[in-house]
Design a protein around this motif. Sequence first.
Motif, PDB file in Angstrom:
ATOM      1  N   VAL A 146     -42.678  37.641 -45.566  1.00  0.00           N
ATOM      2  CA  VAL A 146     -43.763  38.520 -45.124  1.00  0.00           C
ATOM      3  C   VAL A 146     -43.980  38.344 -43.625  1.00  0.00           C
ATOM      4  CG1 VAL A 146     -46.167  39.236 -45.418  1.00  0.00           C
ATOM      5  CG2 VAL A 146     -44.887  38.331 -47.377  1.00  0.00           C
ATOM      6  N   GLY A 147     -43.813  39.425 -42.894  1.00  0.00           N
ATOM      7  CA  GLY A 147     -44.157  39.491 -41.482  1.00  0.00           C
ATOM      8  C   GLY A 147     -44.926  40.773 -41.259  1.00  0.00           C
ATOM      9  N   TYR A 148     -45.298  41.035 -40.031  1.00  0.00           N
ATOM     10  CA  TYR A 148     -45.971  42.304 -39.755  1.00  0.00           C
ATOM     11  C   TYR A 148     -45.867  42.627 -38.277  1.00  0.00           C
ATOM     12  CZ  TYR A 148     -49.949  39.061 -38.900  1.00  0.00           C
ATOM     13  OH  TYR A 148     -50.757  38.027 -38.482  1.00  0.00           O
ATOM     14  N   VAL A 149     -45.985  43.912 -37.985  1.00  0.00           N
ATOM     15  CA  VAL A 149     -45.882  44.386 -36.611  1.00  0.00           C
ATOM     16  C   VAL A 149     -47.126  45.207 -36.305  1.00  0.00           C
ATOM     17  CG1 VAL A 149     -44.517  46.385 -37.363  1.00  0.00           C
ATOM     18  CG2 VAL A 149     -44.443  45.680 -34.970  1.00  0.00           C
ATOM     19  N   ALA A 150     -47.676  45.017 -35.101  1.00  0.00           N
ATOM     20  CA  ALA A 150     -48.897  45.708 -34.685  1.00  0.00           C
ATOM     21  C   ALA A 150     -48.610  46.550 -33.450  1.00  0.00           C
ATOM     22  CB  ALA A 150     -50.006  44.700 -34.390  1.00  0.00           C
ATOM     23  N   LEU A 151     -48.984  47.825 -33.517  1.00  0.00           N
ATOM     24  CA  LEU A 151     -48.792  48.752 -32.408  1.00  0.00           C
ATOM     25  C   LEU A 151     -50.138  49.347 -32.023  1.00  0.00           C
ATOM     26  CD1 LEU A 151     -46.268  49.256 -34.660  1.00  0.00           C
ATOM     27  CD2 LEU A 151     -45.381  50.510 -32.693  1.00  0.00           C
ATOM     28  N   SER A 152     -50.306  49.632 -30.751  1.00  0.00           N
ATOM     29  CA  SER A 152     -51.567  50.148 -30.238  1.00  0.00           C
ATOM     30  C   SER A 152     -51.884  51.529 -30.820  1.00  0.00           C
ATOM     31  CB  SER A 152     -51.511  50.243 -28.712  1.00  0.00           C
ATOM     32  OG  SER A 152     -52.645  50.925 -28.207  1.00  0.00           O
ATOM     33  N   SER A 153     -53.161  51.733 -31.115  1.00  0.00           N
ATOM     34  CA  SER A 153     -53.614  53.041 -31.585  1.00  0.00           C
ATOM     35  C   SER A 153     -54.358  53.800 -30.493  1.00  0.00           C
ATOM     36  CB  SER A 153     -54.524  52.879 -32.810  1.00  0.00           C
ATOM     37  OG  SER A 153     -55.697  52.143 -32.473  1.00  0.00           O
ATOM     38  N   LYS A 154     -54.288  53.291 -29.267  1.00  0.00           N
ATOM     39  CA  LYS A 154     -55.009  53.931 -28.161  1.00  0.00           C
ATOM     40  C   LYS A 154     -54.506  55.339 -27.900  1.00  0.00           C
ATOM     41  CE  LYS A 154     -56.234  49.775 -25.529  1.00  0.00           C
ATOM     42  NZ  LYS A 154     -56.067  49.058 -24.240  1.00  0.00           N
ATOM     43  N   VAL A 157     -54.820  62.663 -26.176  1.00  0.00           N
ATOM     44  CA  VAL A 157     -53.459  62.919 -26.631  1.00  0.00           C
ATOM     45  C   VAL A 157     -52.941  61.671 -27.334  1.00  0.00           C
ATOM     46  CG1 VAL A 157     -51.081  63.412 -25.893  1.00  0.00           C
ATOM     47  CG2 VAL A 157     -53.011  64.581 -24.805  1.00  0.00           C
ATOM     48  N   GLU A 158     -52.174  61.880 -28.382  1.00  0.00           N
ATOM     49  CA  GLU A 158     -51.613  60.775 -29.159  1.00  0.00           C
ATOM     50  C   GLU A 158     -50.894  59.779 -28.259  1.00  0.00           C
ATOM     51  OE1 GLU A 158     -49.380  61.157 -33.210  1.00  0.00           O
ATOM     52  OE2 GLU A 158     -47.894  61.387 -31.626  1.00  0.00           O
ATOM     53  N   GLY A 159     -51.220  58.503 -28.420  1.00  0.00           N
ATOM     54  CA  GLY A 159     -50.640  57.469 -27.582  1.00  0.00           C
ATOM     55  C   GLY A 159     -49.228  57.108 -27.982  1.00  0.00           C
ATOM     56  N   ARG A 160     -48.550  56.353 -27.093  1.00  0.00           N
ATOM     57  CA  ARG A 160     -47.167  55.968 -27.367  1.00  0.00           C
ATOM     58  C   ARG A 160     -47.059  55.032 -28.556  1.00  0.00           C
ATOM     59  NH1 ARG A 160     -43.890  53.839 -22.425  1.00  0.00           N
ATOM     60  NH2 ARG A 160     -45.797  52.708 -21.950  1.00  0.00           N
ATOM     61  N   GLY A 161     -48.050  54.147 -28.707  1.00  0.00           N
ATOM     62  CA  GLY A 161     -48.024  53.237 -29.835  1.00  0.00           C
ATOM     63  C   GLY A 161     -48.116  53.975 -31.158  1.00  0.00           C
ATOM     64  N   THR A 162     -48.985  54.985 -31.210  1.00  0.00           N
ATOM     65  CA  THR A 162     -49.130  55.778 -32.430  1.00  0.00           C
ATOM     66  C   THR A 162     -47.846  56.518 -32.754  1.00  0.00           C
ATOM     67  OG1 THR A 162     -51.514  56.062 -32.092  1.00  0.00           O
ATOM     68  CG2 THR A 162     -50.403  57.685 -33.496  1.00  0.00           C
ATOM     69  N   ARG A 163     -47.235  57.105 -31.740  1.00  0.00           N
ATOM     70  CA  ARG A 163     -45.997  57.842 -31.982  1.00  0.00           C
ATOM     71  C   ARG A 163     -44.884  56.897 -32.441  1.00  0.00           C
ATOM     72  NH1 ARG A 163     -43.323  62.247 -31.929  1.00  0.00           N
ATOM     73  NH2 ARG A 163     -41.281  62.528 -30.969  1.00  0.00           N
ATOM     74  N   ALA A 164     -44.780  55.727 -31.828  1.00  0.00           N
ATOM     75  CA  ALA A 164     -43.751  54.763 -32.234  1.00  0.00           C
ATOM     76  C   ALA A 164     -43.983  54.309 -33.673  1.00  0.00           C
ATOM     77  CB  ALA A 164     -43.740  53.566 -31.290  1.00  0.00           C
ATOM     78  N   PHE A 193     -38.498  43.089 -36.138  1.00  0.00           N
ATOM     79  CA  PHE A 193     -37.732  43.295 -34.902  1.00  0.00           C
ATOM     80  C   PHE A 193     -36.657  44.354 -35.099  1.00  0.00           C
ATOM     81  CE2 PHE A 193     -34.436  42.323 -31.749  1.00  0.00           C
ATOM     82  CZ  PHE A 193     -35.207  42.349 -30.594  1.00  0.00           C
ATOM     83  N   VAL A 194     -35.990  44.331 -36.238  1.00  0.00           N
ATOM     84  CA  VAL A 194     -34.990  45.366 -36.521  1.00  0.00           C
ATOM     85  C   VAL A 194     -35.660  46.742 -36.502  1.00  0.00           C
ATOM     86  CG1 VAL A 194     -33.439  46.308 -38.282  1.00  0.00           C
ATOM     87  CG2 VAL A 194     -33.436  43.861 -37.799  1.00  0.00           C
ATOM     88  N   ASN A 195     -36.863  46.847 -37.069  1.00  0.00           N
ATOM     89  CA  ASN A 195     -37.600  48.105 -37.011  1.00  0.00           C
ATOM     90  C   ASN A 195     -37.783  48.577 -35.576  1.00  0.00           C
ATOM     91  OD1 ASN A 195     -37.836  48.003 -39.787  1.00  0.00           O
ATOM     92  ND2 ASN A 195     -40.074  48.105 -39.828  1.00  0.00           N
ATOM     93  N   CYS A 196     -38.111  47.632 -34.684  1.00  0.00           N
ATOM     94  CA  CYS A 196     -38.302  47.979 -33.268  1.00  0.00           C
ATOM     95  C   CYS A 196     -36.998  48.469 -32.645  1.00  0.00           C
ATOM     96  CB  CYS A 196     -38.827  46.776 -32.493  1.00  0.00           C
ATOM     97  SG  CYS A 196     -40.501  46.264 -32.935  1.00  0.00           S
ATOM     98  N   VAL A 197     -35.914  47.754 -32.891  1.00  0.00           N
ATOM     99  CA  VAL A 197     -34.617  48.132 -32.327  1.00  0.00           C
ATOM    100  C   VAL A 197     -34.214  49.524 -32.791  1.00  0.00           C
ATOM    101  CG1 VAL A 197     -32.140  47.601 -32.371  1.00  0.00           C
ATOM    102  CG2 VAL A 197     -33.804  45.770 -32.024  1.00  0.00           C
ATOM    103  N   MET A 198     -34.353  49.782 -34.087  1.00  0.00           N
ATOM    104  CA  MET A 198     -33.937  51.066 -34.640  1.00  0.00           C
ATOM    105  C   MET A 198     -34.839  52.208 -34.183  1.00  0.00           C
ATOM    106  SD  MET A 198     -31.222  50.353 -36.325  1.00  0.00           S
ATOM    107  CE  MET A 198     -30.956  51.829 -37.298  1.00  0.00           C
ATOM    108  N   THR A 199     -36.089  51.896 -33.900  1.00  0.00           N
ATOM    109  CA  THR A 199     -37.044  52.923 -33.475  1.00  0.00           C
ATOM    110  C   THR A 199     -36.946  53.226 -31.983  1.00  0.00           C
ATOM    111  OG1 THR A 199     -38.584  52.244 -35.219  1.00  0.00           O
ATOM    112  CG2 THR A 199     -39.497  53.559 -33.425  1.00  0.00           C
ATOM    113  N   LEU A 200     -36.657  52.211 -31.171  1.00  0.00           N
ATOM    114  CA  LEU A 200     -36.768  52.366 -29.716  1.00  0.00           C
ATOM    115  C   LEU A 200     -35.447  52.599 -28.993  1.00  0.00           C
ATOM    116  CD1 LEU A 200     -39.362  49.520 -28.988  1.00  0.00           C
ATOM    117  CD2 LEU A 200     -39.794  51.914 -29.596  1.00  0.00           C
ATOM    118  N   LEU A 201     -34.327  52.115 -29.520  1.00  0.00           N
ATOM    119  CA  LEU A 201     -33.054  52.201 -28.806  1.00  0.00           C
ATOM    120  C   LEU A 201     -32.228  53.404 -29.244  1.00  0.00           C
ATOM    121  CD1 LEU A 201     -31.758  48.512 -28.586  1.00  0.00           C
ATOM    122  CD2 LEU A 201     -33.172  49.778 -26.963  1.00  0.00           C
TER     123      LEU A 201
END
Length: 466
Positions: free
Chosen positions: A342-350, A356-363, A151-159
């Motif tokens: 151990v946790g893990y995060v999954a982002l879309s590769s669509k 064109v590179e998707g938003r999940g891939t860029r994130a 979750f911290v990874n998400c906060v630091m990446t998105l905000l």
Amino acid sequence: MSSSSNKEQQEYVGSSTMSKSSTTTTTKTTTLPTISSRTLQTLDPVIILMKQLISQHASKWEDDPRGIFSLAQGVVHWRPPNSAYEALSMAAEENMMDNDGNNNGDGRLIHTYCPDEGYPPLLSALKDKLQRENGLRDPHVMVTSGANQAFVNCVMTLLDEDDQEGNISKCVVFEPYYFNHVMAVQTARGGSGCGGTASTPTTDGDDDDDATSSVEGLLVGPTTKGVPDLEWLKSQLDENKYSDSETATSGNAIRMVTLVNPGNPTGVSLPREFLEEITQLTKEYGVWLVMDNTYEHFDVEEKNKLSNTNDNSTPDFPCFDEEHVINIFSFSKGYAMAGFRVGYVALSSKTSNDNVEGRGTRAYEQMLKVQDTIAICTSRISQMAALGALRAGREWVHEQVRTLDTGRKAILGAMSSLEDVIGGNGAMYVMGKLPEGVNDQEFASSLVEHYGVAVIPGSFCGLSGW
């Protein structure tokens, strides 16, 4: 409870000094090194607050062999599957072999870094699991030191502090909230409160300073019986829309909406229909939806099951395979591996229709920067143990989860006389509304003192009186 102090920023006067050529006494003023105001204003960790509360009455229960029975932390009673320990044992044996020994494993490498995104055999196994059990096709996967780091990874990446148009980016949570989510946003974005009643005071009684003002980057939304209010969310999404005709840009100051499902601390499994609606709503407004699925194995009443299907290939806990949805998972609960982290995060590769590179891939690509900064990688040996645990299978986890049924029914029965009760159909939590005028923190303290039972006051999660 404990609070931060502005004294951290004050100056102090040092001892007097005498000059050799003069009898004049000189007073030296020294400035203390300062501590980040963001950290000072972040909520105190709830588990630490609970340990403080328990310690106040611990001496009373020293002679009782049962001690204090704590329900204040989500720790399951079972141990990890044997397959996790077998993987550890094999890795250790391989590590002790001579480098020229005839072994085909990589246990000899347990002391080394692995790729930032994770141990390759575990990543491969997780991708298979995510497609089979969660319906996510070939996602980007990153292994983290627990779901909290994910979750911290998400906060630091998105905000952002603010974007190019000067709009402050915001995260939505719903109360009662998972306190570590709020703490992550506070730590990254600053602010002296969280919008709920668990705000940590940051002043020493200065009435001119609002100690419970909202964090700039955090919006705390209401729930009904543990289900977030989508009408409120839509109104906030409308209110935070912006557009600039000069630059032809538009967007939303709300960057991410966070859900925990099944809920912590609500103990509520959100209905599939609700999840479909919030997924579509956030998609329409171009906002990230971060789903914390730590309790995926604890969907007691199967609220998340797809309806009208008898297909054995249907995912057990289907998630949403959308570009704007980020899914977080953990080994801490179902597999009882909290200490392995151990946790893990999954982002879309669509990709888009024009490839064109998707938003999940860029994130995901940008999140690797955060991963490398915080952890570099999760402990290799912990990841080996997690790979071993996966071999036990989802049914092994379900067998353990079913052992909670008796206790859950007993607790719900004991709380049935309360005015209102939330939860019991997901995760391992239940919340009860206290009679009017009862202070939840004082009540929790009294439970420890007189009955030797520890529970978390609702105000620690933004919902006082529970």
